[in-house]
Structure formats: structure tokens, C-alpha cells
Design an enzyme around this catalytic site. Structure first.
Site, PDB file in Angstrom:
ATOM      1  CB  THR A 101      37.608  36.263  42.115  1.00  0.00           C
ATOM      2  OG1 THR A 101      36.789  35.201  42.595  1.00  0.00           O
ATOM      3  CG2 THR A 101      38.881  35.686  41.531  1.00  0.00           C
ATOM      4  CB  SER A 147      29.561  38.984  44.489  1.00  0.00           C
ATOM      5  OG  SER A 147      29.388  37.749  43.847  1.00  0.00           O
TER       6      SER A 147
HETATM    7  N1  ASP Z   1      33.766  33.432  42.259  1.00  0.00           N
HETATM    8  C1  ASP Z   1      33.418  34.714  42.659  1.00  0.00           C
HETATM    9  C2  ASP Z   1      34.161  35.803  41.897  1.00  0.00           C
HETATM   10  O1  ASP Z   1      34.351  35.616  40.732  1.00  0.00           O
HETATM   11  C3  ASP Z   1      33.329  34.991  44.089  1.00  0.00           C
HETATM   12  C4  ASP Z   1      32.401  36.169  44.245  1.00  0.00           C
HETATM   13  O2  ASP Z   1      31.486  36.325  43.448  1.00  0.00           O
HETATM   14  O3  ASP Z   1      32.625  36.947  45.179  1.00  0.00           O
HETATM   15  O4  ASP Z   1      34.542  36.817  42.382  1.00  0.00           O
END
Ligand code: ASP
Length: 356
Positions: A18, A64
């Protein structure tokens, strides 16, 4: 980047998530995806130039959920290389979904007293009040200062400092998602200064010589009301090299699941963790069929205070280092006694762990 000779040198590795996710220029509809690299993230926070001499490495650019343990083994080797070349600290930016696992893997793999700080963001740069820039600034402030030396890998978000061993993501969208339910945070940030209230002893004796190419698959299953043991019975057939079972409460499963777990434990490492998300696996309280005493006598390996995802990381790295069953058991025991080890005042643990 910044070449102020008087400042500590910190290397920032970006992995996506994110914190690095935007739309394409002019796009207003649709979701965001990871598009920014380490240099973009650093350039968006001019205050960083006063904190450290920064080097940037765009290591991966993914959500991730697409990172692998192999990626983290490779990252740990690069971080170790940076420390050998004289860096004062390392910062990793990535998606928050797997921070609790990647940070713990780095904690196990990077044997150095210098800080490794993992951060990310819950609000992406297209939203009002994105938290990425503040989190990155705080992470670099922790990595550049002397306060965090000897604390292993840390997770810094929302002005809180957590030990990788204990931290969990607990909310799908709140910027205050990271908590360490068993022990609490180690410290916090005030006016750009890291304040460390507690020091957890560093991990010793955990796997060295991990082979990135040979991280074997380890299954993670969660027990539930009325569970039948069908999935557990398939674990070996599906080619898993070990199992972490997140049991109920202090380490309990339905009684009819016990023979299946015992059979598996006679051939593969089977680690007993709790699905509660806090506290330790019990060892001597209950003796009903399916209790922790029953399972540990089979003999399952107690995960101690490690939750299921973290226990899976430790078991995977131990197997990747060629550890046998006895060594797996000893390593879990070592991690769990590490919290009761005395801290020698002024000591800075350095490289040099027991080889597995
Ligand atoms: N919601 C996730 C973040 O906070 C997405 C990820 O883990 O890539 O980055």
C-alpha cells in the site's frame, strides 16, 4: 541520495504494498497497485534528508501476498551485505498483510546488532491522510539512531515500535492495526525520537546456512469447532515437510483428531500453536483427550508464545537449514526461553549464532 558525511547511512529497501500503491496518472476509478520504488518513497519525504544518508534499493514491487520466504531469505542476505559494507541500519517498506511474518523471518536471518526496521502503510498515497510518509520517516529515525541497537528486527507504524517476534496485524484497515498482544509495544516515537521502554533479549541459536532454493513447504491449519481431521490427514500426501496446527485455546483439538496428528508427528515435525493470537501454549494444565498434555506427549512440538504464522516461518527456515526433528524441537525451546534470558547491561549481541 543525501550525501551528508556526518549522518548515519541507512539503506531503504522497497518491496511494494500500500505504501507504494497508486493509480496511473489522471485515473480516478479502479483500485491502486504497487507502482512506486524506494527512491520515489524517499523523495516524497524531504525531512528524511536531515536524519540519514540514504541509499535506496527497489527490491520487489508486489502486493505482500505475493512475497515468498525465498524473497525474504534473499533480502536478508542483501541487508547483511549492507551491514558488512558499513550501513548503520536498514529499513524495509512493504505491504502490511505479511509484515508479521517477513519481519520475524528477518529477525531470525539477520544476525547483527544494527537495526532492521520494517514499515508500510494502511492508507495509500491517493487517499486523504496517507500514513506512509510518516511511517517511513519514523522507521528511518529508528534505524538511524542508537536506541534500537541490539533489539533485532522491529516493526514501526503509527508511531509505535514493536518487536517482530510479537507483532500482529489485527485490523483490516485501521492505521493502528499493529499490536503485540502478548507483551505490548517496545516503545514509541515522540517528536522524531525513538523512545524504548522495554528491551526483549535478542534471538540466539536460530537457523544459519538457510538455502534460499530449498525452503520446503510447511502447512498451517487452524482447528475449529467440530473439526474433522480430513485436511490434516492429507498433509503428508500433498508433499508438506511439516505442519503447524493452530489449536483451540491453550493447545486443544477435538479428541478424534489426536490419532491423526500423532501419526503425522511420528514422521514429520508437527508444531502446536494457539489460534487465540496471544499468550503461550500450555504444557501441564489439562489432561483430557485432545488436551495440550495429550498432544505434547505424542509428541507435538510446543510453539510457546509464537503464533501460527510465526511458528510456520521458524519451522520453514529450520527445515531449509537442514535441521532434523531434535534440532527443530531445540530451536523452538530456545526461542521460548529467550524471553527469560537475563539482559547483560551494555552488551550488544553480534553475529555468531549456533549453526543448524
Ligand atoms: N493491504 C496491504 C498493505 O497494507 C496490501 C499488501 O499487503 O500488499 O500494503
Amino acid at each position: 541520495m543525501n550525501h551528508d558525511a556526518g549522518l548515519p547511512r541507512v539503506v531503504v529497501f522497497s518491496l511494494g504494498g500500500t505504501i507504494a500503491s497508486t493509480n496511473t496518472a489522471g485515473e480516478t476509478a479502479g483500485g491502486v497497485t504497487p507502482r512506486l520504488g524506494a527512491r520515489d518513497l524517499v523523495e516524497a519525504v524531504p525531512q528524511l534528508q536531515k536524519v540519514a544518508e540514504l541509499e535506496t534499493v527497489s527490491f520487489r514491487q508486489v502486493a505482500s501476498s505475493d512475497l515468498t520466504l525465498q524473497d525474504i531469505v534473499a533480502l536478508a542476505a542483501q541487508i547483511t551485505g549492507c551491514f558488512e559494507a558499513g550501513a548503520s541500519g536498514a529499513v524495509v517498506t512493504q505491504g502490511t498483510d505479511t509484515i508479521e511474518e517477513t519481519s520475524f523471518a528477518l529477525d531470525l536471518l539477520v544476525r547483527d546488532h544494527r537495526p532492521v526496521v520494517v514499515t508500510g502503510a494502511m492508507r495509500n498515497p491517493t487517499l486523504a491522510g496517507p500514513d506512509g510518509p510518516a511511517n517511513l520517516l519514523a522507521a528511518v529515525q529508528v534505524a538511524a539512531g542508537p536506541e534500537a541497537a541490539g533489539l533485532g528486527t522491529l516493526v514501526v507504524l503509527n508511531d509505535e515500535i514493536h518487536a517482530a517476534r510479537f507483532v500482529r496485524k489485527t485490523h483490516t484497515s485501521s492505521p493502528a492495526t499493529f499490536h503485540s498482544p502478548t507483551v505490548g509495544r517496545l516503545g514509541w516515537m515522540t517528536e522524531g525520537r525513538p523512545r524504548i521502554a522495554f528491551r526483549a533479549p535478542t534471538l540466539e541459536g536460530i537457523p544459519t546456512g538457510v538455502n534460499e532454493q530449498e525452503v520446503p513447504p510447511v502447512a498451517l491449519l487452524t482447528s475449529a469447532l467440530g473439526d474433522d481431521s480430513r485436511l490434516i490427514a492429507q498433509v503428508e500426501t500433498l508433499g508438506y515437510a511439516g505442519l503447524v496446527i493452530e489449536a483451540l485455546g491453550g493447545g486443544h483439538v477435538p479428541s478424534h483428531v489426536v490419532p491423526v496428528l500423532a501419526d503425522l508427528a511420528s514422521r514429520l515435525p508437527v508444531v502446536l500453536a494457539s489460534r487465540t493470537g496471544s499468550g503461550e501454549i500450555l504444557r501441564e494444565t489439562y489432561s483430557f483427550p485432545g488436551s495440550e498434555r495429550d498432544l505434547l506427549s505424542r509428541p507435538l512440538i510446543p510453539a510457546g508464545f509464537l503464533d501460527g504464522p510465526k511458528a510456520r516461518i521458524l519451522l520453514s527456515l529450520l527445515l531449509a537449514a537442514g535441521a532434523n526433528l531434535d534440532r527443530v524441537r531445540t530451536a523452538f525451546e530456545q526461542i521460548n526461553t529467550s524471553i527469560t534470558a537475563p539482559i547483560v547491561s551494555g552488551a550488544h549481541p553480534t553475529a555468531g549464532a549456533t549453526a543448524y
